[in-house]
Scaffold this motif. Structure first.
Motif, PDB file in Angstrom:
ATOM      1  N   ARG A 161       0.815  -1.220   0.000  1.00  0.00           N
ATOM      2  CA  ARG A 161       0.000   0.000   0.000  1.00  0.00           C
ATOM      3  C   ARG A 161       0.847   1.268   0.000  1.00  0.00           C
ATOM      4  O   ARG A 161       0.580   2.176  -0.810  1.00  0.00           O
ATOM      5  N   PHE A 209     -15.916   4.459   0.548  1.00  0.00           N
ATOM      6  CA  PHE A 209     -15.386   3.116   0.335  1.00  0.00           C
ATOM      7  C   PHE A 209     -14.697   2.676   1.622  1.00  0.00           C
ATOM      8  O   PHE A 209     -13.890   3.434   2.185  1.00  0.00           O
ATOM      9  N   GLU A 241     -12.017   0.480   3.878  1.00  0.00           N
ATOM     10  CA  GLU A 241     -10.604   0.237   3.604  1.00  0.00           C
ATOM     11  C   GLU A 241     -10.421  -1.002   2.727  1.00  0.00           C
ATOM     12  O   GLU A 241      -9.600  -1.008   1.814  1.00  0.00           O
ATOM     13  N   ASP A 242     -11.177  -2.060   3.017  1.00  0.00           N
ATOM     14  CA  ASP A 242     -11.044  -3.274   2.217  1.00  0.00           C
ATOM     15  C   ASP A 242     -11.552  -3.072   0.797  1.00  0.00           C
ATOM     16  O   ASP A 242     -11.019  -3.657  -0.155  1.00  0.00           O
ATOM     17  N   GLU A 243     -12.586  -2.243   0.638  1.00  0.00           N
ATOM     18  CA  GLU A 243     -13.077  -1.955  -0.711  1.00  0.00           C
ATOM     19  C   GLU A 243     -12.061  -1.146  -1.501  1.00  0.00           C
ATOM     20  O   GLU A 243     -11.969  -1.273  -2.721  1.00  0.00           O
ATOM     21  N   PHE A 244     -11.289  -0.323  -0.794  1.00  0.00           N
ATOM     22  CA  PHE A 244     -10.344   0.566  -1.467  1.00  0.00           C
ATOM     23  C   PHE A 244      -9.027  -0.130  -1.790  1.00  0.00           C
ATOM     24  O   PHE A 244      -8.526  -0.036  -2.915  1.00  0.00           O
ATOM     25  N   SER A 269      -7.227  -3.875  -1.009  1.00  0.00           N
ATOM     26  CA  SER A 269      -7.099  -5.223  -0.454  1.00  0.00           C
ATOM     27  C   SER A 269      -7.160  -6.193  -1.624  1.00  0.00           C
ATOM     28  O   SER A 269      -7.272  -5.781  -2.783  1.00  0.00           O
ATOM     29  N   SER A 297     -10.468  -5.557  -3.530  1.00  0.00           N
ATOM     30  CA  SER A 297     -10.733  -4.124  -3.672  1.00  0.00           C
ATOM     31  C   SER A 297     -10.875  -3.711  -5.125  1.00  0.00           C
ATOM     32  O   SER A 297     -10.504  -4.440  -6.055  1.00  0.00           O
TER      33      SER A 297
END
Length: 509
Positions: A58, A82, A84-87, A89, A92
């Motif tokens: 990241r 969004f 954090e996991d959607e953004f 991962s 994501s």
């Protein structure tokens, strides 16, 4: 909060190979892939189920640009929040776009002749068209001629949103009166004034424009001579933004309507058979690297269904066989990949050698243009001038105006906000008198050269003049000399203006 993700093995292979070819770091290439997929795939990007590739940390990918990247994602997906996991991962949107974007990079790399430098140049073209250079298509005031008596210069303010609701244009006249040279001059001026950022797709019905080497040079247009020397269009009409069942079903039905609009023999039974054949052809390609069929696929499915039902070949099979045998469009097995977009290309499609299917070929390209247009952001407006992205030029338009094609009508109705414009060249104002669609209402520019048998009502509608003026102009139009034109006046005090048109060959000799 995930601090890393893993690309697919396919994406990792592409990024690793391009690192060697371009000398760019993998993280930089991953960001390029991410941005490319945002533009190409948008919110319809397919989820990536593979995590067997390389690691992407990241801090390396996001760095100090998190706010910027989140803004890009929010704009693309139309939502602000969004997780954090959607953004970032393995599940994501960034992961999905990196993997899909890597596939786009691989395709562009092949189209660039497997040259790292050529790939970078191609990427610059993609970025410049979509972004900072697009405003260059906004200053389109085109000199078109001089009035007959005062010799006053006339300028067509093509994209002045204050004066004109649309930028659609019609040029009408008999053969030999100068309308084609007038049209070519306008198109060449638009290309030059926009620094070649305004594109056009021109359907050359008679084959006279494709032989004009000077026009091809000045306008920087790529010709495609169908049924001549084995050349075809590197376009696949079956490429879709997504390949879910609903999108495929809608597209199959729409294509059946386009087929029926040019062939009265294709009734409800044939339209239904074509729809089912297209759906089945997509099903055969499901899961492949290229999940879209070609015309040989559709013909094979349709012919098999007819044989199974004991039906004789009819007009549908005949049309599909022509599309397959004539080799008009991209097909599986071609060395080069099909064009991913047509809206950012300047093409002259020469259909004059085709004995049949001229309009159908045009409608299949027009459908692609409309589908791309629908995904574009609104065209920028600067100081009352809207950027023109693409012009659809239809030669011998009287062959199209009487047909009910939904995509042509949608472009005419909806193209303004997207910067997509239609230019028609036809033989008479009478051609636009259609009960099913009001062409005249949406044509901001109308130029009438000499015509015979023009109805007063047609003149009144296309020029927006009074009934009395229209009756007076009937005789005037029939007696116009070559290069003389009657058009809507640009002044509020007059109903029409008469001028001598400028010609391409005079301007660019």
């Amino acid at each position: 909060m995930a601090d890393r993700l893993y690309t697919s093995s396919e994406a990792d292979e592409v990024l690793s190979a391009l690192r060697f070819e371009t000398k760019l770091e993998k993280a930089t290439l991953a960001r390029i892939a991410f941005a490319l997929s945002l533009v190409k795939d948008g919110a319809g990007v397919a989820p990536s189920p593979s995590f067997s590739g390389g690691e992407m940390k990241r801090p390396t990918f996001v760095g100090e640009d998190e706010v910027f990247l989140r803004t890009l994602v929010a704009q693309t997906y139309g939502k602000r929040d969004f997780s954090e996991d959607e953004f970032f991962s393995n599940r994501s949107v960034i992961k999905n776009h990196i993997d899909s974007g890597a596939a786009w990079l691989a395709r562009l790399f092949e189209e660039a002749g497997r040259s790292g430098e050529a790939l970078i140049r191609r990427l610059l073209d993609e970025v410049e068209f979509a972004g900072r250079r697009e405003h260059l298509g906004s200053g389109l005031d085109i000199f078109i001629g001089r009035t007959l008596l005062q010799r006053t210069e006339l300028v067509m303010e093509l994209n002045n949103t204050t004066r004109h609701a649309n930028s659609h244009l019609a040029i009408m006249g008999m053969p030999g009166v100068g309308k084609t040279q007038f049209l070519l001059k306008i198109l060449a001026d638009i290309r030059i004034q926009s620094n070649y950022q305004t594109h056009f797709i021109y359907f050359d019905y008679k084959g006279d424009v494709v032989d004009n080497a000077r026009f091809l040079e000045v306008a920087r247009v790529q010709p495609f001579r169908l049924l001549q020397g084995g050349q075809n269009l590197p376009i696949n009409p079956f490429i879709l933004p997504a390949y879910d069942e609903q999108t495929i079903n809608v597209s199959a039905r729409e294509k059946a309507e386009s087929f029926a609009s040019i062939n009265s023999k294709l009734g409800p039974v044939q339209k239904g058979a074509l729809t089912e054949a297209i759906r089945a052809a997509y099903a055969k390609r499901t899961g492949s690297a290229s999940p879209y069929p070609d015309f040989p696929d559709v013909l094979e499915v349709a012919a098999a269904a007819y044989e199974e039902d004991g039906k004789r070949d009819d007009s549908l099979i005949e049309v599909l066989r022509d599309l397959s045998d004539f080799d008009l469009f991209w097909r599986h097995g071609n060395e080069a990949a099909p064009m991913d977009r047509v809206a950012n290309r300047t093409m002259l499609i020469d259909v004059h050698a085709m004995p049949v299917l001229k309009e159908l070929v045009a409608y299949l390209v027009i459908e692609r243009l409309y589908k791309e247009m629908a995904t574009l952001p609104d065209s920028p407006v600067t100081e009352g001038r809207r950027t023109i992205r693409t012009i659809l030029v239809i030669d011998e338009a009287h062959n199209y105006l009487s047909q009910k094609n939904m995509f042509l009508q949608r472009i005419i109705r909806e193209g303004r906000s997207k910067g997509v414009v239609v230019f028609f060249a036809s033989q008479s104002p009478n051609d636009y008198q259609q009960k099913f669609f009001n062409f005249q209402q949406l044509l901001s520019f109308a130029y009438i050269f000499q015509c015979d048998g023009v109805a007063a009502g047609s003149v009144q509608d296309i020029l927006g003049c009074s009934a009395k003026t229209a009756r007076d102009l009937q005789t005037e139009i029939a007696r116009l000399e070559p290069w003389q034109v009657i058009a809507r006046s640009q002044e509020k005090t007059e109903e029409f203006v008469k001028f001598t048109a400028e010609a391409f060959y005079k301007t660019y000799a």
